[in-house]
Design a protein around this motif. Structure first.
Motif, short mmCIF file in Angstrom:
data_model
loop_
_atom_site.label_atom_id
_atom_site.label_comp_id
_atom_site.label_asym_id
_atom_site.label_seq_id
_atom_site.Cartn_x
_atom_site.Cartn_y
_atom_site.Cartn_z
N UNK A 18 -11.98 3.31 -2.68
CA UNK A 18 -12.35 2.17 -2.57
C UNK A 18 -11.18 1.52 -2.11
N UNK A 19 -10.25 1.96 -1.91
CA UNK A 19 -8.60 1.33 -1.38
C UNK A 19 -9.01 0.35 -0.08
N UNK A 20 -9.38 -0.75 0.02
CA UNK A 20 -9.47 -1.52 1.48
C UNK A 20 -7.65 -2.80 1.14
N UNK A 21 -7.10 -2.49 2.71
CA UNK A 21 -6.19 -3.08 2.31
C UNK A 21 -5.51 -3.74 3.99
N UNK A 22 -6.64 -3.27 4.80
CA UNK A 22 -6.50 -3.46 5.90
C UNK A 22 -7.07 -3.05 7.42
N UNK A 23 -6.77 -2.84 8.20
CA UNK A 23 -7.98 -1.95 9.36
C UNK A 23 -6.96 -0.06 9.22
N UNK A 24 -8.20 0.82 8.15
CA UNK A 24 -8.34 2.42 8.40
C UNK A 24 -7.67 2.85 9.66
N UNK A 25 -6.69 3.87 9.01
CA UNK A 25 -6.53 4.51 10.74
C UNK A 25 -6.68 6.22 10.10
N UNK A 26 -6.10 6.68 9.10
CA UNK A 26 -6.69 7.50 8.06
C UNK A 26 -7.13 7.78 7.09
N UNK A 32 -3.26 2.50 6.55
CA UNK A 32 -3.81 1.13 7.19
C UNK A 32 -2.57 0.23 7.92
N UNK A 33 -3.24 0.00 8.99
CA UNK A 33 -2.37 -0.88 10.11
C UNK A 33 -2.95 -2.67 8.84
N UNK A 40 0.96 0.32 5.53
CA UNK A 40 1.05 1.19 4.78
C UNK A 40 -0.08 2.74 4.66
N UNK A 41 0.84 3.59 3.91
CA UNK A 41 0.66 4.76 3.76
C UNK A 41 0.17 5.08 2.27
N UNK A 42 -0.52 5.63 1.82
CA UNK A 42 -1.85 6.53 0.56
C UNK A 42 -1.44 7.30 0.46
N UNK A 43 -0.24 7.63 -0.35
CA UNK A 43 -0.55 10.15 -1.23
C UNK A 43 -1.54 10.04 -1.91
N UNK A 44 -2.40 11.08 -2.72
CA UNK A 44 -3.21 10.76 -3.62
C UNK A 44 -1.92 10.80 -5.03
N UNK A 45 -0.74 11.71 -4.55
CA UNK A 45 -0.28 11.92 -5.53
C UNK A 45 0.76 10.77 -6.01
N UNK A 46 0.59 9.82 -5.88
CA UNK A 46 1.35 8.39 -6.47
C UNK A 46 2.56 7.95 -5.39
N UNK A 47 2.14 8.21 -4.21
CA UNK A 47 3.70 7.89 -3.54
C UNK A 47 2.80 6.55 -2.52
#
Length: 259
Positions: A18-26, A32-33, A40-47
């Motif tokens: 459900x996270x949408x911050x911009x153009x998803x790239x992976x 997101x670009x 922005x790179x979001x890791x499931x372990x909280x980073x």
């Protein structure tokens, strides 16, 4: 061009659906670009790793991610690396990476190392506290003193080490290489140099040794405590048996003389 990538440990876990911050790239990790040279790179372990964003933009991203966070950290830890973009090969220096372009695959490789480094720093801090609590237990074992240690405290120490182990293996996967290297094997040497620069393997191995030592010490002390309790119960049983024998002898031989 010089940019800065910052990886920040925000919480125990981020639900990425459900996270949408911009153009998803992976998707794994979620990236997101946001604009030219902004990622922005979001890791499931909280980073969350960001590059090309100023402080206000970073805080805005964190605010958008807040509803997806589980158990936010009271104190956030961050690590950063300077990224120089220019012609030439991928190079790694002290807290600096030189790359020919800020491509998706290079962003993911650098973000992976930085995210692991900041999480190792958090685990090192946690285990340092647990280790300081476990050290007196080891001293008691060495000197033969038992002292007053509750099983609750020992179980808490064991639980803390198991939780860190679970997070390291199940979430962070420190030993695993990022999936992007399967698509771009030419970046593996770049990844290895970054890994060496941040001493990821060495720090992880040192942390695992400390975890094993703490766990073994606590389990040994807990075993001795249980043995002590078992021995005490056995003595209670012996005393009760002796008392019952004496009572029976009294009933058989002494009581009739007093009747």
């Amino acid at each position: 061009m010089n940019l800065t990538m910052i990886a920040t440990s925000l919480c125990e876990k981020i639900r990425t659906k459900g996270i949408e911050l911009g153009e998803r790239t992976s998707h794994l990790p979620l990236s997101f670009r946001l604009g030219e040279n902004q990622w922005v790179v979001v890791f499931r372990f909280g980073v969350v790793a960001t590059v090309g964003l100023n402080e206000k933009e970073r805080q805005d991203v964190f605010s958008e991610l807040n509803p997806f966070m589980e158990n936010p950290h009271a104190v956030q830890k961050s690590e950063d690396i300077s990224i120089e973009i220019g012609e030439g090969l991928d190079e790694v220096g002290s807290e600096q990476a030189k790359i020919p372009s800020l491509s998706r695959e290079r962003v993911l490789v650098v973000a992976d190392i930085l995210a692991k480094s900041v999480m190792l720093e958090r685990y090192e801090a946690v285990m340092s506290e647990v280790f300081s609590e476990a050290e007196p237990l080891a001293e008691r074992l060495m000197t033969g003193l038992r002292g007053k240690v509750s099983s609750k405290e020992l179980k808490k120490t064991i639980g803390a080490t198991l939780l860190v182990q679970q997070n390291m293996i199940g979430r962070v996967e420190v030993h695993e290489k990022p999936e992007v290297l399967w698509e771009h094997p030419e970046l593996e040497k770049f990844f290895v140099r970054l890994e060496d620069e941040y001493e990821i393997k060495e720090r992880n191995d040192a942390l695992e040794k400390k975890l094993r030592l703490i766990n073994t010490t606590a389990e040994t002390q807990l075993g001795l405590l249980h043995n002590s309790h078992s021995l005490r119960v056995e003595w209670y049983i012996v005393i009760l048996i002796v008392f019952e024998i004496l009572l029976t002898l009294y009933e058989m031989f002494l009581k009739p003389h007093f009747s």
